[in-house]
Design a protein around this motif. Structure first.
Motif, PDB file in Angstrom:
ATOM      1  N   ARG B  20       0.518  -1.659  -0.059  1.00 51.19           N
ATOM      2  CA  ARG B  20      -0.067  -0.435   0.702  1.00 51.19           C
ATOM      3  C   ARG B  20       0.793   1.472  -0.461  1.00 51.19           C
ATOM      4  O   ARG B  20       0.518   1.743  -0.094  1.00 51.19           O
ATOM      5  N   ALA B 225       7.420   4.332  14.190  1.00 53.67           N
ATOM      6  CA  ALA B 225       5.367   4.937  14.378  1.00 53.67           C
ATOM      7  C   ALA B 225       5.021   4.244  15.722  1.00 53.67           C
ATOM      8  O   ALA B 225       3.524   4.714  15.808  1.00 53.67           O
ATOM      9  N   GLY B 226       5.738   4.295  16.620  1.00 54.93           N
ATOM     10  CA  GLY B 226       5.228   3.625  17.738  1.00 54.93           C
ATOM     11  C   GLY B 226       3.650   2.455  17.566  1.00 54.93           C
ATOM     12  O   GLY B 226       3.118   2.071  19.146  1.00 54.93           O
ATOM     13  N   THR B 227       4.142   2.037  16.515  1.00 56.30           N
ATOM     14  CA  THR B 227       4.129   0.541  16.857  1.00 56.30           C
ATOM     15  C   THR B 227       4.465  -1.306  17.389  1.00 56.30           C
ATOM     16  O   THR B 227       4.032  -1.933  17.117  1.00 56.30           O
ATOM     17  N   GLU B 229       5.911  -1.794  20.277  1.00 52.60           N
ATOM     18  CA  GLU B 229       5.702  -1.864  21.688  1.00 52.60           C
ATOM     19  C   GLU B 229       4.421  -2.627  21.479  1.00 52.60           C
ATOM     20  O   GLU B 229       4.023  -3.493  22.761  1.00 52.60           O
ATOM     21  N   THR B 230       3.734  -2.066  20.839  1.00 48.02           N
ATOM     22  CA  THR B 230       2.010  -3.319  21.005  1.00 48.02           C
ATOM     23  C   THR B 230       2.434  -4.443  19.709  1.00 48.02           C
ATOM     24  O   THR B 230       2.159  -5.042  20.914  1.00 48.02           O
TER      25      THR B 230
ATOM     26  N   SER C  91       2.556   6.482  23.584  1.00 50.12           N
ATOM     27  CA  SER C  91       3.123   6.630  22.189  1.00 50.12           C
ATOM     28  C   SER C  91       2.619   5.158  21.313  1.00 50.12           C
ATOM     29  O   SER C  91       3.323   5.096  20.725  1.00 50.12           O
ATOM     30  N   THR C  92       1.523   4.480  21.323  1.00 51.53           N
ATOM     31  CA  THR C  92       1.269   3.891  20.764  1.00 51.53           C
ATOM     32  C   THR C  92       0.885   4.140  19.927  1.00 51.53           C
ATOM     33  O   THR C  92      -0.229   4.783  19.878  1.00 51.53           O
ATOM     34  N   GLY C  93       1.626   3.725  18.281  1.00 51.75           N
ATOM     35  CA  GLY C  93       1.079   3.988  16.984  1.00 51.75           C
ATOM     36  C   GLY C  93       0.104   3.147  16.541  1.00 51.75           C
ATOM     37  O   GLY C  93       0.125   2.066  17.253  1.00 51.75           O
ATOM     38  N   LEU C  94      -0.445   3.240  15.461  1.00 52.35           N
ATOM     39  CA  LEU C  94      -1.057   1.978  14.152  1.00 52.35           C
ATOM     40  C   LEU C  94      -0.512   2.498  12.797  1.00 52.35           C
ATOM     41  O   LEU C  94      -0.082   3.166  12.675  1.00 52.35           O
ATOM     42  N   TYR C  95      -0.364   0.983  12.657  1.00 50.01           N
ATOM     43  CA  TYR C  95       0.268   1.281  11.160  1.00 50.01           C
ATOM     44  C   TYR C  95      -1.156   2.081  10.445  1.00 50.01           C
ATOM     45  O   TYR C  95      -1.837   1.638  10.169  1.00 50.01           O
ATOM     46  N   ARG C  97      -0.778   2.586   6.736  1.00 52.02           N
ATOM     47  CA  ARG C  97      -1.144   1.650   5.676  1.00 52.02           C
ATOM     48  C   ARG C  97      -2.578   0.454   6.132  1.00 52.02           C
ATOM     49  O   ARG C  97      -3.070  -0.178   5.225  1.00 52.02           O
ATOM     50  N   LEU C  98      -3.333   0.170   7.190  1.00 52.65           N
ATOM     51  CA  LEU C  98      -4.051  -0.376   7.594  1.00 52.65           C
ATOM     52  C   LEU C  98      -5.128   0.097   8.178  1.00 52.65           C
ATOM     53  O   LEU C  98      -5.417   1.377   8.767  1.00 52.65           O
ATOM     54  N   ARG C 138      -7.885   3.565   6.140  1.00 50.32           N
ATOM     55  CA  ARG C 138      -6.515   3.831   6.480  1.00 50.32           C
ATOM     56  C   ARG C 138      -6.648   4.181   7.903  1.00 50.32           C
ATOM     57  O   ARG C 138      -6.547   5.869   7.616  1.00 50.32           O
ATOM     58  N   ARG C 154      -8.029  -2.234  20.681  1.00 56.52           N
ATOM     59  CA  ARG C 154      -7.213  -3.166  19.522  1.00 56.52           C
ATOM     60  C   ARG C 154      -6.298  -3.965  20.980  1.00 56.52           C
ATOM     61  O   ARG C 154      -6.678  -5.120  21.391  1.00 56.52           O
TER      62      ARG C 154
END
Lengths: 419, 664, 248
Positions: B20, B225-227, B229-230, C91-95, C97-98, C138, C154
C-alpha cells in the motif's frame, strides 16, 4: 528588538545548525568515521580476495590433451614444465597418437572431461580448443596460449642466433613524456569528477532533509518562522550548513578513497608481479578546480534543500531526493568516458559541465573560455536553485507541514505565498 | 496458534503494508526494474560512443626517420598515410642531445602535435636502428595517436621478422606453434556465462536496494511509528516476528530482483541492448532454463543477504541510521560478489565456503550450464549455514529491550563487559591504523617506516590505551601497561617455549598452504629486501626485539588487562588471537599469527605481567629471522621443541607471585 | 478481598548508559493489585513508572526481583502473561496503511481468535467504540481521537484480565480524556484489573481505587486515598505526595 540583518541571520542559523549537527553522534560517525574506516577495510577485503583467487588459480590443475602430429617433447616441455616467466600453475597433457575428431574433442570439452584440446590446423599453428563458459577451460586456454607464445618467441630467438634484435630492422621504444603526476592526473580525470559529484550529492542528501523535513517532523520549524528575521537569511544559513556538511563529507570520502585506493592498486600490482605504478596525487590541479567545484557544491545543496522542503517527513524527503539524486548523477557518467571533452555546448549542461570541467583541468586541456562559460552558467543555475528554495520556503503549506498532499504546479505559481 | 501460522500472519501484514506504500513500490521495485538493466546495457553503449569519438579524431605527428634504413622509413610512412588512420604527418629534422628530446617533444605537444617518431642510430655497431615514439600518456589524443602508430608498427615489424626468419633458417620456426584459441562452447553456455557473471552483482544490488525499504519499514519504521511496542506485547515468540519480517524483506528483494532479471533478459532477447562476449545465435529458451536454475542456486545467498539487511535494520535506532548503514552494506556485498565477473576464477572448496562469493560463483556456473556437483553442494550447505547464523542473530536482536531502547542505553549483558568491549574496539581501531598508517610509512621507507610504526604508532597506542584504562581504574600507568615484575621462572619458561612455538607455526602454515595456497608472488615479503643490506644482529634488533617489545606493550600489556577484568580467560585468549591475527593484515598470516597471539596471551595471563610475553615474542621472532637466513643450521632441529616441556613446567608450577595475587 | 491479579516483590532494574554509567531505574518496587480495582501508579516524570509497567508487560526483563501477573511469572512464561494482558501507552501508534478493521483482525489472529469468533468480536468492538464510520479507512487519515479509540479496541480485543495503561491520557483533548475515563470505569466494573500510570494528580484522585506512589525508582507506599490521607495527615493528593517523598 529589531532582529538581525541578512548576513547576521544566515551566520547565526548556520552556526546553530552546524553545532547541533556536530553534536549528533550518528551524523559525525557517518560523515567522519565511516569514510575513513570503510574504504581501507573494504579495499583490504578486496585485496585479500584478489590474492585468494590468485592462489586458487595457481593451484588449479588444467587437463590438456593433444592431437598434434609431432614435436611431442617440445610441446610437453613448454606446457607442463614451463620456465619462470609464464604464469604459474600445474597442467597435465594427454598425448593422443590417434587425433580425435573435432566433434569428439568439442563433446569432451563441453562435458568438462577435458579443459583444452590441441589440434593441428591445415595452415600451421596450434589450435587450442576450449569451452569459454567453464572457468577451468578458460584458464587452460589462457595458460596454454601464454606458454605456447613463449615457446614461439624462444624458437625465433634461437633461430636468430640468440639475439632477439637480429630479427628486426629496427627496435621500437615508446617514450611517455608525461610526468608521473600528469599520468596520475589522467587516471584520476576519468574517475574523480564522477566520484566528486556522487560524494557531493551523498554528502548534502541527509543534511538537506534534516534541515527541512526533519525540522517539520521535530516541530521546530514553527519556532524558526516566528523569529523576527528575514526568511532569506534563514534559508542562506541552512544552505551554508548543508554546504559545510557536504564539503566535509566530500573531502573526507575522497581522501579516504584516494589513500585506500592507492594502497589497493599497489598491492594488486605487487600480487600480479608488477613493480606497481608510481601514483602522485596532482595537488596542483585542485586549487584551480576549487572555485568550480565549490559553486557546484552550493548549487547542488540549494537544489536538494529546495526539493527536500517539499517533504513533510524524513522518509518522504528521502524518496523525493532519491529521484533527484539519480537525475544529478546520470550526466556525470559522461566525464568517465574517454573521448568526451568539454565543449562550449556541454559547458552549459548542468552537472555534466562541472564533471567535464574538472576532467579538463586534471588533463590540463580545458580552454579558459569554456571554463568561464561553465562558471557563468553554474552561477545562473545556483541562483535558480536558490530562488526555487526561497519560493518553496515561503509557501505556508510547506513551511508547517500541514500534511496536505503537495501539488508542485500550484506551489511554483506561488500559491499560498504570504503577501 | 502455531509458530508457522504466526510467521505467515506477520509476513502477510508486512506485505500488505508495503504494497500500500505506493512510493516505496515505485522506488524499490519499479524504478530499479527500469534503471538497472538500462545501466548495465548502457555501459557498453556509452563506452562505444567514447571510443568512436576518439577514433574520429585527427591526430598530428612529427617524424624524423633519417636514421632508419631508407626502405623501412618509406614503408612506415606509407603505412601511416592510410586515410582511415586520420594521421597528419610532418617531417622535421632533429639534432638535439638525448636529454633534450623529452623537452622538445613536450614543446611539440604543447603546439598541438600528438606524437613524435624519431629514428636514432644503433647503439652498437652492427645493431639495429632504434625508433622512439614519443607520446603523452596524460592526453587522450596523444594516447590515441600512439595507439594508431603502434598498430601499424606491429604489422610492419612482424612482416619484417618473418622475412628475416625465412632468410636465416628458411622458415619461421615459431609458426608451427603459434597458439590459436578456439572457443567451442555452446552459444547458450556462453550466453549463460556472460549473463551469469553479471547476475550475482545485480542480485546483490537489487536485493539490498529493494529489500531495504521493507527492512527499514519493518523495524526502524515500526519503532518510529510507535507500533513496535504493541507488537512486542502480543503473545507471539520473537522467532515468529523475526521470521515473518525477514520473509517480507526477502520476498520484496527477491521480487525486485525477479523483475530486474526478467527485464534484463527481455532487453537482450528483443535486442534493445547487448552484453560483451554475447554470441549472436543464442537459443534463448535454453538460456532461460539455465538462468532459472542459477537463481535457484542463489537462493540461500539471497536469504543471507536479506537476513543481514534485516539485522542491520533491526539494530538501527532510527530510520535514518538504518538508511545510512545500507550503503556500506551494499559496498561490502558487491565486493564479495565481484569475483563472479572474473572468468578464470573457479568455484573451489575454499571459495565455496566464503559467504556471497561462493553463492555468486555457484550462480555463474549454473547459468553457464557447468555446475560442478561437489563445490555446488558445499556452497549450498555453507550459504544455508551462513543464512541460518544471520537469522539466529536476528531472532536474538528482536528482543524487546534492545528494540525499544531509543538512546544508546545498552543492555546489561554488554554493559557488564564495558572494559573488555572498549579494549576490543581499541584493538580493532589499532589494527586499522597500523595497516593504513604503518603500511604507508613502510612502503615509503622499509626500515625507518617499520621503526616509526613500532616505536611511534604502536607504543603511542599502547600508552594511550593504558592511560585511558588507568584513568578509569586508578592504577598507575606502568601497571596498566602490564609492566609488573615477573617471576624469574616465568621469564625462563617463556623463553624455553620459543622454539616449539616457531615449529608449531611452521607446521600450521604448511597445512594452511594446502587449504589456502598463497599466490607465488606473495611469498617474496618485505623481509627479503632487508636481509641483503643488514647484518644479523641488526636484523634481530629490527625484526625480533622491536616488535617483541612494542606489540606486546599494546596487546598483552595495555589491552589484555581490561579484557581480563570482565572476560573469562578462554575468551581473553580468543580475542587476543583474533586481534593479533588482524593486525598482521594478511589473510595468509592470520591463522599463524593468531596462534602466536593466543600463546602469548596465555603466557601473559599466567604470569600476570607483560615481560614473559616480550621474552617469548622476541625469542620466537629471533629464531624465525635467524633460521630464515639459514646460517645457524641447528636452530631448525625438531629436538629444540622439547625445551617447551621444562618451559611449560616452569610456567605452570605454583610461584611466589600466585600467593600474593591470591591474597590480594 | 478478591484474589491477587498482580504482585511484584523487590523489583529492580539497572540500565547502563555509556555516558552516565549504571542508572538504577527501579530500586525495589513492591506492588499488589487485585481484580476489579483501578490502581494508579503515581509519580513525576522519570520516576520509574514506565519501566515498572514495561517489566510487567514482559517488554523489559527485571535485573532482580519477581513479578507475577494473573498468577504467571513474567520472567518464566512471558507468552502466557502477554495472553492475559492488554497494554496501551501514550506512544502507541497504529499501522498507517492498515484500516482499523484490518488492525483488529491482525492482532486478534495473534491472540488465537479465528473465523467467526474473530469477526464477531471485531464487530462488537467496532460498535462499542463507535469506529463504524471509519472502520475501513486507512489509519493514516484518522484524527487523534479516532486513533485512540482504535488503540483501545485493540488493547481489549482478547478481553484481557489485566489492562496496563501507561499515561493513557497524554496528548488527548478533554473529550478524549473523559471517554478514556469512562472506559476505564467500565472495565473495572467487568471485574478486571486496570493498572495505569499518570503524573496528573487530579486524574488519579478522581479515578483510582488505590494509589501507589513511586519516586526516583523507589516505591514509597500504596493505599486508598483515605489510607494515604491517614498515613500522612494531609488532605490533598499533591500534599500527600510531597509528604511521602520527604518521608522516604
Amino acid at each position: 528588538m529589531g532582529g538581525r540583518g541578512l548576513a547576521g541571520t544566515a551566520l547565526a542559523v548556520a552556526g546553530k545548525e552546524i553545532r547541533t549537527g556536530l553534536r549528533d553522534r550518528q551524523a559525525v560517525v557517518y560523515t567522519v568515521l565511516l569514510p575513513l574506516a570503510m574504504y581501507p577495510v573494504l579495499f583490504w577485503v578486496m585485496l585479500q580476495g584478489f590474492l585468494v583467487m590468485q592462489g586458487e588459480r595457481e593451484r588449479t590443475e588444467v587437463r590438456l590433451a593433444s592431437g598434434l602430429a609431432g614435436e611431442r617433447s617440445r610441446v610437453e616441455e613448454a606446457l607442463i614444465e614451463p620456465s619462470a616467466e609464464v604464469p604459474a600453475g600445474p597442467a597435465t597433457l594427454d598425448w593422443h597418437e590417434q587425433p580425435w575428431t573435432r566433434d569428439d574433442a568439442t563433446e569432451a570439452l563441453r562435458a568438462a572431461e577435458l579443459d583444452g584440446y590441441l589440434a593441428q590446423p591445415e595452415d600451421g599453428g596450434i589450435e587450442i580448443l576450449f569451452d569459454g563458459s567453464k572457468s577451468r577451460s578458460a584458464l587452460a586456454s589462457e595458460r596454454a596460449e601464454q606458454r605456447l607464445s613463449n615457446l614461439v618467441t624462444v624458437l625465433r630467438v634461437e633461430a636468430a642466433g640468440g639475439d632477439p634484435d637480429a630479427l628486426l630492422p629496427y627496435t621500437v621504444d615508446y617514450v611517455d613524456v608525461a610526468s608521473s603526476e600528469e599520468q596520475s592526473a589522467f587516471v584520476l580525470s576519468l574517475l574523480l569528477p564522477m566520484m566528486f559529484c556522487v560524494m557531493v550529492v551523498l554528502g548534502a542528501f541527509f543534511p538537506a532533509i534534516d534541515l527541512t523535513a526533519g525540522e517539520k517532523e521535530r516541530g521546530t520549524a514553527e519556532t524558526t518562522l516566528l523569529l523576527p528575521v528575514p526568511r532569506l537569511g534563514v534559508l542562506l544559513g541552512k544552505l551554508l550548513a548543508v554546504c559545510a556538511f557536504a564539503l566535509a563529507a566530500t573531502v573526507l570520502n575522497l581522501a579516504g578513497l584516494l589513500v585506500a585506493g592507492e594502497h589497493l592498486l599497489a598491492g594488486m600490482a605487487q600480487a600480479g608481479g608488477d613493480a606497481g605504478i608510481a601514483f602522485d596525487i596532482p595537488w596542483g590541479a585542485f586549487p584551480r578546480a576549487a572555485p568550480l567545484l565549490l559553486i557546484f557544491l552550493v548549487s547542488t545543496s540549494a537544489l536538494l534543500l529546495a526539493v527536500a522542503s517539499l517533504a513533510n517527513t524524513f522518509k518522504q524527503g528521502q524518496s523525493l531526493l532519491g529521484g533527484v539524486q539519480m537525475l544529478i548523477l546520470v550526466p556525470t557518467v559522461l566525464a568517465s568516458l574517454p573521448g568526451i571533452e568539454l565543449t562550449p555546448a556541454l559547458a552549459l549542461v548542468p552537472v555534466a559541465q562541472t564533471a567535464l570541467a574538472f576532467k579538463g583541468i586534471l588533463q590540463s586541456n580545458a580552454a579558459t573560455l569554456d571554463l568561464m562559460l561553465v562558471a557563468g552558467s553554474q552561477l545562473v543555475y545556483t541562483a535558480l536553485a536558490l530562488a526555487l528554495a526561497l519560493r518553496l520556503g515561503r509557501s505556508e503549506a510547506l513551511s508547517l507541514g500541514s500534511g496536505e498532499p503537495l501539488r508542485l504546479p500550484a506551489l511554483l505559481r506561488g500559491g499560498g505565498a504570504p503577501k | 496458534m502455531g509458530t508457522l501460522g504466526l510467521i505467515r500472519l506477520v509476513l502477510a501484514c508486512e506485505l500488505r503494508r508495503l504494497l500500500r506504500d505506493g512510493r516505496a513500490i515505485l522506488f524499490a521495485v519499479v524504478l530499479p526494474v527500469v534503471a538497472f538493466p538500462l545501466l548495465f546495457l548502457s555501459t557498453d553503449g556509452l563506452g562505444e560512443i567514447g571510443r568512436d569519438a576518439l577514433a574520429a579524431r585527427d591526430v598530428r605527428l612529427v617524424h624524423d626517420l633519417a636514421a632508419l634504413p631508407p626502405d623501412d622509413g618509406a614503408a612506415l610512412l606509407s603505412a601511416l598515410d592510410d586515410p582511415e588512420l586520420l594521421i597528419e604527418a610532418e617531417a622535421r629534422a632533429f639534432d638535439a642531445a638525448d636529454e633534450e628530446l623529452r623537452e622538445q617533444a613536450r614543446t611539440l605537444f604543447a603546439d598541438g602535435f600528438h606524437a613524435l617518431l624519431l629514428a636514432r642510430p644503433p647503439t652498437k655497431p652492427a645493431g639495429p636502428a632504434r625508433l622512439e615514439v614519443y607520446f603523452d600518456e596524460a592526453s587522450e589524443t596523444s594516447r590515441e595517436a600512439a595507439r594508431r602508430v603502434r598498430g601499424e608498427l606491429l604489422e610492419l615489424l612482424s612482416a619484417a621478422r618473418d622475412e628475416r626468419l625465412v632468410a636465416l633458417v628458411g622458415e619461421d620456426p615459431g609458426a608451427r606453434f603459434e597458439p590459436l584459441p578456439v572457443d567451442v562452447a555452446r552459444p547458450e553456455d556462453t550466453a549463460g556465462r556472460s549473463l551469469g557473471g553479471l547476475l550475482p552483482l545485480l542480485a546483490v544490488l537489487v536485493l539490498i536496494s529493494g529489500g531495504s525499504f521493507a527492512a527499514l519499514d519493518a523495524f526502524a519504521g515500526e519503532r518510529e511509528a510507535g507500533t513496535l511496542e504493541t507488537l512486542l506485547v502480543q503473545p507471539a515468540p520473537a522467532l515468529a516476528l523475526a521470521w515473518g519480517k525477514f520473509l517480507a524483506v526477502a520476498l520484496t528483494g527477491t521480487l525486485a530482483f525477479a523483475g530486474n532479471a526478467l527485464s534484463l533478459f527481455l532487453c537482450l532477447v528483443f535486442e534493445f541492448g547487448s552484453l560483451p562476449a554475447l554470441p549472436e545465435d543464442v537459443a534463448w529458451s535454453a538460456t532461460a532454463g539455465r538462468l532459472l536454475l542459477a537463481c535457484a542456486v542463489f537462493l540461500p545467498t539471497a536469504a543471507l543477504v536479506s537476513a543481514v539487511l534485516s539485522l542491520v535494520a533491526a539494530r538501527a535506532r532510527t530510520f535514518r541510521q538504518g538508511q545510512l548503514l545500507t550503503m556500506p552494506l551494499s559496498f561490502a556485498a558487491l565486493a564479495l560478489a565481484a569475483p563472479s565477473v572474473q572468468p578464470t576464477t573457479e568455484l573451489g572448496v575454499a571459495l565455496a565456503l566464503v559467504p556471497i562469493t561462493g553463492g555468486a560463483l555457484a550462480m555463474r556456473d549454473a547459468a553457464a550450464g557447468a555446475p560442478a556437483l561437489l563445490p555446488q553442494l558445499i556452497c549450498l550447505l555453507a550459504s544455508t549455514g551462513w543464512a541460518a547464523f544471520a537469522l539466529s542473530r536476528l531472532r536474538r536482536t528482536v528482543d524487546a529491550e534492545r528494540l525499544l531502547s531509543t538512546s544508546d542505553v545498552s543492555d546489561e549483558a554488554n554493559a557488564r563487559r564495558v572494559h573488555s568491549s572498549r579494549a576490543i574496539r581499541f584493538g580493532a581501531v589499532s589494527a586499522l591504523l597500523v595497516y593504513v598508517v604503518g603500511g604507508r610509512m613502510q612502503a615509503a621507507a622499509p626500515v625507518a617506516g617499520l621503526l616509526a610504526t613500532l616505536y611511534g604508532l604502536v607504543v603511542f597506542l599502547a600508552v594511550l590505551a593504558a592511560a585511558r584504562s588507568a584513568r578509569r581504574t586508578g592504577e598507575p600507568l606502568g601497571t596498566a601497561l602490564g609492566l609488573v615484575r615477573a617471576a624469574p621462572s616465568h621469564l625462563v619458561g617463556a623463553a624455553l617455549l620459543a622454539p616449539a612455538a616457531g615449529q608449531l607455526v611452521q607446521r600450521v602454515f604448511a597445512l594452511q598452504q594446502r587449504l589456502l595456497p598463497m599466490p607465488s608472488t606473495v611469498g617474496a615479503e618485505a623481509l627479503v629486501s632487508f636481509t641483503a643490506e643488514l647484518s644479523l644482529p641488526l636484523l634481530v634488533l629490527l625484526l625480533a626485539v622491536s616488535p617483541g617489545i612494542c606489540e606486546e606493550l599494546l596487546f598483552r600489556g595495555a589491552l589484555l588487562r581490561p579484557m581480563r577484568r570482565d572476560l573469562a580467560p578462554a575468551a581473553v585468549v580468543l580475542w587476543q588471537a583474533l586481534l593479533f591475527g588482524a593486525v598482521h593484515a594478511s589473510i595468509y598470516r592470520f591463522v599463524p599469527t593468531a596462534l602466536v597471539g593466543a600463546l602469548l596471551a596465555v603466557v601473559a595471563l599466567r604470569a600476570r605481567s607483560v615481560f614473559p610475553a616480550i621474552v617469548l615474542h622476541v625469542g620466537y621472532n629471533g629464531l624465525l629471522v635467524t633460521a630464515s637466513l639459514g646460517e645457524v643450521a641447528w636452530l631448525g632441529s625438531p629436538w629444540l621443541a622439547l625445551l617447551a616441556l621444562p618451559g611449560a613446567w616452569l610456567l605452570a608450577r605454583p610461584s611466589a607471585g600466585d600467593a600474593q595475587a591470591g591474597g590480594a | 478481598m478478591s484474589e491477587l491479579a498482580l504482585r511484584t516483590r523487590d523489583l529492580r532494574k539497572v540500565f547502563h548508559d555509556p555516558e552516565r554509567g549504571s542508572v538504577e531505574a527501579l530500586r525495589g518496587v513492591d506492588l499488589e493489585c487485585r481484580y476489579g480495582e483501578i490502581y494508579g501508579l503515581l509519580g513525576p516524570n522519570g520516576a520509574g513508572k514506565t519501566t515498572t509497567l514495561r517489566i510487567l508487560a514482559t517488554i523489559l526483563a527485571p535485573t532482580s526481583g519477581e513479578a507475577e501477573l494473573a498468577g504467571v511469572d513474567v520472567a518464566r512464561d512471558p507468552l502466557e502473561v502477554r495472553r492475559r494482558l492488554g497494554f496501551l501507552s501514550a506512544s502507541t501508534g497504529l499501522y498507517a496503511r492498515l484500516t482499523p478493521r484490518e488492525t483488529l483482525r491482525y492482532f486478534g489472529t495473534m491472540h488465537g481468535l479465528v473465523g467467526d469468533a474473530l469477526e464477531q468480536r471485531i464487530e462488537e468492538l467496532v460498535e462499542t467504540f463507535e469506529i463504524t464510520a471509519f472502520a475501513d479507512q486507512r489509519c493514516q487519515g484518522l484524527s487523534s481521537g479516532q486513533r485512540q479509540r482504535v488503540s483501545i479496541a485493540r488493547a481489549v480485543l482478547h478481553d484481557p484480565t489485566v489492562l496496563i495503561l501507561d499515561e493513557p491520557t497524554t496528548g488527548l483533548d478533554i473529550l478524549g480524556t473523559s471517554d478514556m475515563m469512562a472506559f476505564i470505569d467500565a472495565r473495572r466494573d467487568a471485574g478486571r484489573l486496570i493498572l495505569f500510570s499518570t503524573h496528573i494528580l487530579s486524574e488519579a484522585e478522581r479515578l483510582c481505587d488505590r494509589i501507589g506512589v513511586i519516586h526516583r525508582g523507589r516505591f514509597l507506599g500504596a493505599g486508598t486515598l483515605e489510607e494515604l490521607r491517614e498515613r500522612t495527615q494531609r488532605e490533598y493528593l499533591d500534599e500527600i505526595f510531597r509528604a511521602l517523598v520527604e518521608e522516604a
